[in-house]
Design an enzyme around this catalytic site. Sequence first.
Site, PDB file in Angstrom:
ATOM      1  N   GLY A   1      44.900  51.105  50.731  1.00  0.00           N
ATOM      2  CA  GLY A   1      46.314  51.324  51.031  1.00  0.00           C
ATOM      3  C   GLY A   1      46.570  52.434  52.028  1.00  0.00           C
ATOM      4  CB  ALA A   2      44.555  55.119  53.463  1.00  0.00           C
ATOM      5  CG  PHE A   3      43.139  52.607  57.109  1.00  0.00           C
ATOM      6  CD1 PHE A   3      43.013  53.415  58.223  1.00  0.00           C
ATOM      7  CD2 PHE A   3      42.371  52.885  55.991  1.00  0.00           C
ATOM      8  CE1 PHE A   3      42.121  54.479  58.232  1.00  0.00           C
ATOM      9  CE2 PHE A   3      41.472  53.941  55.983  1.00  0.00           C
ATOM     10  CZ  PHE A   3      41.351  54.753  57.108  1.00  0.00           C
ATOM     11  N   GLY A   4      47.006  50.236  55.743  1.00  0.00           N
ATOM     12  CA  GLY A   4      47.963  49.141  55.831  1.00  0.00           C
ATOM     13  C   GLY A   4      48.232  48.582  54.440  1.00  0.00           C
ATOM     14  CB  ILE A   5      51.143  47.325  52.755  1.00  0.00           C
ATOM     15  CG1 ILE A   5      51.498  48.819  52.681  1.00  0.00           C
ATOM     16  CG2 ILE A   5      51.498  46.608  51.452  1.00  0.00           C
ATOM     17  CD1 ILE A   5      52.992  49.094  52.706  1.00  0.00           C
ATOM     18  CB  ILE A   6      46.526  43.659  51.785  1.00  0.00           C
ATOM     19  CG1 ILE A   6      45.450  44.565  52.408  1.00  0.00           C
ATOM     20  CG2 ILE A   6      46.078  42.197  51.811  1.00  0.00           C
ATOM     21  CD1 ILE A   6      44.240  44.802  51.509  1.00  0.00           C
TER      22      ILE A   6
ATOM     23  CE1 TYR B   1      31.130  49.251  35.752  1.00  0.00           C
ATOM     24  CE2 TYR B   1      30.303  49.907  33.602  1.00  0.00           C
ATOM     25  CZ  TYR B   1      31.349  49.596  34.436  1.00  0.00           C
ATOM     26  OH  TYR B   1      32.631  49.629  33.957  1.00  0.00           O
TER      27      TYR B   1
HETATM   28  C1  LIG Z   1      38.458  47.529  32.194  1.00  0.00           C
HETATM   29  C2  LIG Z   1      38.289  47.521  33.681  1.00  0.00           C
HETATM   30  C3  LIG Z   1      37.310  46.722  34.248  1.00  0.00           C
HETATM   31  C4  LIG Z   1      37.133  46.698  35.630  1.00  0.00           C
HETATM   32  N1  LIG Z   1      36.212  45.851  36.149  1.00  0.00           N
HETATM   33  C5  LIG Z   1      36.075  45.747  37.497  1.00  0.00           C
HETATM   34  C6  LIG Z   1      35.148  44.825  38.049  1.00  0.00           C
HETATM   35  O1  LIG Z   1      34.464  44.086  37.341  1.00  0.00           O
HETATM   36  N2  LIG Z   1      35.060  44.769  39.397  1.00  0.00           N
HETATM   37  C7  LIG Z   1      35.834  45.559  40.222  1.00  0.00           C
HETATM   38  O2  LIG Z   1      35.709  45.439  41.439  1.00  0.00           O
HETATM   39  N3  LIG Z   1      36.710  46.452  39.704  1.00  0.00           N
HETATM   40  C8  LIG Z   1      36.858  46.551  38.384  1.00  0.00           C
HETATM   41  N4  LIG Z   1      37.771  47.438  37.852  1.00  0.00           N
HETATM   42  C9  LIG Z   1      38.567  48.293  38.747  1.00  0.00           C
HETATM   43  C10 LIG Z   1      39.920  47.665  39.200  1.00  0.00           C
HETATM   44  O3  LIG Z   1      40.335  46.675  38.323  1.00  0.00           O
HETATM   45  C11 LIG Z   1      39.781  47.112  40.593  1.00  0.00           C
HETATM   46  O4  LIG Z   1      39.574  48.182  41.492  1.00  0.00           O
HETATM   47  C12 LIG Z   1      40.971  46.274  41.077  1.00  0.00           C
HETATM   48  O5  LIG Z   1      40.590  45.672  42.277  1.00  0.00           O
HETATM   49  C13 LIG Z   1      42.239  47.074  41.291  1.00  0.00           C
HETATM   50  O6  LIG Z   1      43.289  46.129  41.461  1.00  0.00           O
HETATM   51  P1  LIG Z   1      44.812  46.475  41.156  1.00  0.00           P
HETATM   52  O7  LIG Z   1      45.597  45.301  41.633  1.00  0.00           O
HETATM   53  O8  LIG Z   1      45.017  46.869  39.742  1.00  0.00           O
HETATM   54  O9  LIG Z   1      45.041  47.706  42.139  1.00  0.00           O
HETATM   55  P2  LIG Z   1      45.688  49.128  41.874  1.00  0.00           P
HETATM   56  O10 LIG Z   1      44.942  49.844  40.820  1.00  0.00           O
HETATM   57  O11 LIG Z   1      47.153  49.006  41.713  1.00  0.00           O
HETATM   58  O12 LIG Z   1      45.395  49.832  43.279  1.00  0.00           O
HETATM   59  C14 LIG Z   1      44.100  50.196  43.641  1.00  0.00           C
HETATM   60  C15 LIG Z   1      44.108  50.745  45.078  1.00  0.00           C
HETATM   61  O13 LIG Z   1      44.414  49.704  45.984  1.00  0.00           O
HETATM   62  C16 LIG Z   1      45.599  49.975  46.714  1.00  0.00           C
HETATM   63  N5  LIG Z   1      46.313  48.703  46.816  1.00  0.00           N
HETATM   64  C17 LIG Z   1      46.682  47.876  45.810  1.00  0.00           C
HETATM   65  N6  LIG Z   1      47.266  46.767  46.310  1.00  0.00           N
HETATM   66  C18 LIG Z   1      47.266  46.913  47.657  1.00  0.00           C
HETATM   67  C19 LIG Z   1      47.734  46.104  48.743  1.00  0.00           C
HETATM   68  N7  LIG Z   1      48.339  44.927  48.546  1.00  0.00           N
HETATM   69  N8  LIG Z   1      47.565  46.565  49.999  1.00  0.00           N
HETATM   70  C20 LIG Z   1      46.956  47.753  50.237  1.00  0.00           C
HETATM   71  N9  LIG Z   1      46.515  48.552  49.261  1.00  0.00           N
HETATM   72  C21 LIG Z   1      46.660  48.142  47.986  1.00  0.00           C
HETATM   73  C22 LIG Z   1      46.315  51.047  45.910  1.00  0.00           C
HETATM   74  O14 LIG Z   1      47.118  51.862  46.729  1.00  0.00           O
HETATM   75  C23 LIG Z   1      45.149  51.812  45.319  1.00  0.00           C
HETATM   76  O15 LIG Z   1      44.667  52.714  46.264  1.00  0.00           O
HETATM   77  C24 LIG Z   1      37.952  47.510  36.468  1.00  0.00           C
HETATM   78  C25 LIG Z   1      38.949  48.305  35.895  1.00  0.00           C
HETATM   79  C26 LIG Z   1      39.128  48.315  34.513  1.00  0.00           C
HETATM   80  C27 LIG Z   1      40.218  49.161  33.927  1.00  0.00           C
END
Ligand SMILES: Cc1cc2nc3c(=O)[nH]c(=O)nc-3n(C[C@H](O)[C@H](O)[C@H](O)COP(=O)(O)OP(=O)(O)OC[C@H]3O[C@@H](n4cnc5c(N)ncnc54)[C@H](O)[C@@H]3O)c2cc1C
Length: 493
Positions: free
Chosen positions: A223-228, A401
């Site tokens: 999210g630092a370079f653009g909003i997807i 992990y």
């Molecule tokens: C129980 C658990 C299990 C997990 N397992 C995995 C796994 O198996 N694999 C994995 O990769 N991750 C895993 N994660 C981490 C997390 O779920 C991932 O990083 C996920 O991709 C975050 O998605 P989110 O939509 O919740 O993003 P958020 O938490 O809301 O945001 C994450 C980051 O992305 C940015 N962001 C969000 N949406 C956008 C957009 N549209 N444009 C630009 N920037 C954006 C936000 O600003 C923030 O910096 C896990 C987390 C938990 C709690």
Amino acid sequence: MTATTIAAVRETDRVDESLVSAFGAIVGNDNVLASFDQRLGYARDRLPFAVFRERAGTLAGAVPRLVVRPANEDEIIRVVQLARARNTPIIPYGNGSGVLGGAIPLGGEIMLDTRRLDKIVSINPTDAVVTVQAGMNGAEFERQLNEAGYTCGHLPQSIEISTVGGWLACRGGGQASSRYGKIEDIVAGLKAVLPDGTPLEVRPVARRSVGPSIRDLMIGGEGAFGIITEATLRIWKKPEIERGVVLAFPTQQAAWDCARLIMQAELRPAVVRLYDRVESDERTKDIALFKTKPYLAMMMFSGSEPLVTVEQDMALAIAKELGGEIGPDAPFHHWKENRYVAYSQKWHDAGYFNDTIEVTGNWSAIPAMYDAIGNAVRKIHPGVHFGAHWSHVYPEGACQYMTIRLPPMADEVALPIHARLWDAVQELTLDHGGSIAHHHGAGLFRNPWMQRELGAGLNVLQTIKDALDPANLLNPGKLGLRPGPNAKDIRRD
Ligand SMILES: Cc1cc2nc3c(=O)[nH]c(=O)nc-3n(C[C@H](O)[C@H](O)[C@H](O)COP(=O)(O)OP(=O)(O)OC[C@H]3O[C@@H](n4cnc5c(N)ncnc54)[C@H](O)[C@@H]3O)c2cc1C
């Protein structure tokens, strides 16, 4: 550490009504969340440190000024333009499942919740791609794809609590990564809104040769370079069959060698999971075979029947050469049934300090890296629980992990130990030539190690950020990049 209590923040909290009406004019008043409790719900993601702070009645970061929920790209562009005019930083928000604090406000930000962009736009069977809006829930997306006979192959444990945009922004990895790759291997194209409000499109063509990848500024950009706003992902026919196998190995090295040789033999099981002694014991205590061969590995082969049979036979021949023996399939079924369950909350509720850290190492480095980290962690606190598994494997290396858990104790005692544990894991990973992060992203919590991770590359990133976002308005202070003025330092303030 001076703790900001939530009660104290509530007491002094004021909403800028002019901001509420200005954003309301773009997204509709119902889609501006302004009450303290609504905004408090966006004050943290799932960063364990922030969960510990909240459990103690305090905040790791700040309560956002507002939450806006645009419905489409046009509204996002107008939100960004207005935020620029009002010098208000924006944090894109998916579903807050990130575990590195990427979505945590540090003071003065508004949150841009993407979840109203929640639809599959089109499926193109000829090109084998799907175009999906960024705020779509991961599980719902995969369910609709499955209904149409496809999978996108990205199946993170957090699939039910994350969005497609969050997968891209964090450069995530799913449980079937050995077959389909991480998200960066699955994305064919995308659309985003740049920090000045300009729409950007990376068209989903098969491959290209036109300079460095602009796409990769958004994948992992947090999210630092653009909003997807939209992504086009590769899709595959939903596998005809899936076959799970449980293996017992006499040594950890044999299990590591097995995964390495399978991947280097160009086999691509959908799932490969290896567990260290601690995590193997947790899953196999009632199975006799594991008394003599205590190291657990699980694999899943998927696709069409003839290919699955060949791949499974070849992989099992490699396992047998290394002393691997097929065991009862109960651990596999248990994993499969619980593959999307989040376990950390039960530990947090019981007062433990539970955290997970994923790093990447090459096969030649993993044995020494694993030993060094385990020894250092146990030295820092003898009562710590330390267990590891390797469930994203590649020809050159794997993701390690680790679960690290401190028993219940006072926060003042636990948090400095927790900080030392993180430091040991990240520094020792770098000492062994590894990467500090495999799929959770860097967010906020990995800032201290970004300089050593990227070297001159961090300056390259900062220079690009400064050029695209001179006012530092998109998610400032993440990925090791410069924070905004008066940003809270979550480790100190
Ligand atoms: C129980 C658990 C299990 C997990 N397992 C995995 C796994 O198996 N694999 C994995 O990769 N991750 C895993 N994660 C981490 C997390 O779920 C991932 O990083 C996920 O991709 C975050 O998605 P989110 O939509 O919740 O993003 P958020 O938490 O809301 O945001 C994450 C980051 O992305 C940015 N962001 C969000 N949406 C956008 C957009 N549209 N444009 C630009 N920037 C954006 C936000 O600003 C923030 O910096 C896990 C987390 C938990 C709690």
